[in-house]
Scaffold this active site. Structure first.
Site, short mmCIF file in Angstrom:
data_model
loop_
_atom_site.label_atom_id
_atom_site.label_comp_id
_atom_site.label_asym_id
_atom_site.label_seq_id
_atom_site.Cartn_x
_atom_site.Cartn_y
_atom_site.Cartn_z
N TRP A 186 -9.40 -30.23 -25.04
CA TRP A 186 -8.09 -30.89 -25.09
C TRP A 186 -8.24 -32.40 -25.08
CZ3 TRP A 186 -5.28 -27.60 -27.22
CH2 TRP A 186 -5.32 -26.25 -26.86
N ASP B 220 -3.00 -35.71 -18.89
CA ASP B 220 -2.61 -34.39 -19.38
C ASP B 220 -2.83 -33.41 -18.22
OD1 ASP B 220 -2.37 -31.88 -20.51
OD2 ASP B 220 -3.85 -32.20 -22.09
N LYS C 258 1.60 -23.10 -18.98
CA LYS C 258 0.49 -22.81 -18.06
C LYS C 258 0.97 -22.63 -16.61
CE LYS C 258 -2.39 -23.48 -21.52
NZ LYS C 258 -2.65 -24.81 -22.01
C1 LIG Z 1 -3.02 -25.60 -23.30
C2 LIG Z 1 -3.36 -27.02 -23.17
C3 LIG Z 1 -2.99 -27.97 -24.14
C4 LIG Z 1 -2.30 -27.60 -25.43
O1 LIG Z 1 -0.98 -27.33 -25.21
P1 LIG Z 1 0.00 -26.97 -26.42
O2 LIG Z 1 1.29 -26.86 -25.68
O3 LIG Z 1 -0.46 -25.71 -27.02
O4 LIG Z 1 0.00 -28.09 -27.37
C5 LIG Z 1 -3.30 -29.29 -23.92
N1 LIG Z 1 -3.95 -29.67 -22.80
C6 LIG Z 1 -4.33 -28.80 -21.85
C7 LIG Z 1 -5.04 -29.28 -20.64
C8 LIG Z 1 -4.04 -27.44 -22.01
O5 LIG Z 1 -4.42 -26.57 -21.07
#
Ligand SMILES: *Cc1c(COP(=O)(O)O)cnc(C)c1O
Length: 355
Positions: free
Chosen positions: A100, A167, A191
């Site tokens: 990511w 993030d 998540k």
């Molecule tokens: C799942 C995830 C993403 C991607 O998220 P999307 O909503 O599919 O764009 C980005 N960063 C992390 C840390 C993730 O776990």
């Protein structure tokens, strides 16, 4: 009976939230209408949006501290781009701790100079780099708090004058941090918060308005803020379910309470990974093992069919590792009951006895 759901995302949500959400799809607020067939400008939905925005700040301890929250679309992946559009003028500093982070770096590079201050790519991202320096003239520093795929988690964030963007898609609302050290926090809902389709973005307002480029409206945080997160039709159902999950967490006692349970779940599973001679943990430095996503492997891969059969029979779902790591990944998000972790540990012990 509901399965023990260790899926990495989309993933488990509290059962009570699921019940309320399904009721609202049929009849929302006794309106004799569905939540998903009323106007997003109706009082009933505006209240949902405002509640969700306010609860997110309250749970993070960021109320009345200059922060605003948004529920946007395009996933966390869209934030890789939006962050750069809104903040990158001269150069940005990024820490590369996994898939990511790498994707965030790729997007930001489209818009300006980027310095990768540290990377754990040399060892397939099985550790968190330390001792890196953030250039003092960077517009911002970007990091990923929890690496969902590799199972590492940052415990110490750098002390820096440079604004921090994080993030937190896979560990938001799971542990107490001083969230006021961050200038932008973003997290895809799927998540730890709700269904896929919305992304929570927390912004310290005074960080905006400093770049010279023209920002397309849909990518401009200031546009979304000026419209109270209703610039275009929001993802009404994902926002509603996120609101329910945040209410559930608040009633439970907030982040500090869920953190105690999360610590216990991680402790139980990692103890077994370390004790059981058939298994080995993927992450090299134990202090950076993720409490959300535990990655581990069988020492002897010829046991994999037997192990897969055992956990399937025990009603466990979603334990296979990501293709870039292999092995197994147990995701233990907020809504995963402690009991599910105990069942998994029993299966691991069972395999040992039968091996
Ligand atoms: C799942 C995830 C993403 C991607 O998220 P999307 O909503 O599919 O764009 C980005 N960063 C992390 C840390 C993730 O776990």
């Amino acid at each position: 009976m509901k399965k023990h759901n260790f899926s990495a995302g989309p993933c488990i949500l509290p059962q009570s939230v699921m019940q309320k959400a399904s009721d609202a799809v049929i009849n929302f607020n006794d309106l004799n209408l569905s939540l998903i067939e009323i106007s997003h400008r109706s009082n009933d939905f505006v209240e949902v949006m405002e509640n969700a925005r306010s609860l997110s700040l309250e749970l993070l301890g960021l109320k009345d501290k200059g922060y605003k929250s948004l529920f946007l679309q395009g996933g966390a992946s869209m934030e890789f781009l939006m962050v750069a559009f809104n903040l990158l003028e001269n150069k940005a500093a990024y820490l590369n701790t996994g898939t990511w982070s790498s994707k965030a770096i790729k997007e930001a590079k489209l818009l300006g100079e980027l310095v990768e201050v540290g990377s754990s790519k040399d060892k397939n991202f099985n550790y968190i780099p330390k001792g890196y320096t953030i250039p003092s003239d960077a517009d911002y520093f970007h990091c990923t708090s929890n690496n969902t795929i590799f199972g590492t988690q940052i415990n110490e964030f750098p002390i820096t004058e440079v604004p921090i963007v994080c993030d937190m898609s896979s560990d938001i609302f799971s542990r107490q941090l001083d969230f006021s050290r961050f200038d932008i926090i973003y997290a895809g809902a799927q998540k730890n918060m709700g269904p896929a389709g919305t992304t929570l973005v927390i912004i310290k307002e005074d960080i905006l308005g400093k770049v010279s480029r023209t920002i397309p409206s849909m990518l401009d945080y200031q546009v979304h803020l000026s419209k109270d997160s209703m610039f275009n039709t929001p993802a009404v159902f994902p926002v509603y379910v996120s609101m329910l999950t945040l209410e559930w967490l608040k009633n439970l006692g907030g982040i500090s309470e869920i953190e105690k349970i999360n610590n216990k779940k991680a402790e139980i599973l990692y103890s077994e990974i370390d004790r059981n001679p058939l298994f080995t943990g993927f992450v090299s430095d134990k202090e950076n093992r993720s409490k959300m996503n535990a990655t581990f492997n069988l020492v002897d891969n010829s046991l994999s069919n037997r192990f897969d059969q055992l956990w399937n029979e025990a009603g466990i779902n979603g334990l296979s590792g990501h293709r870039s790591v292999g092995g197994y990944r147990a995701s233990m998000y907020n809504a995963l009951p402690l009991e599910s972790v105990n069942i998994l540990v029993d299966v691991m012990k069972n395999l040992e006895q039968k091996a």
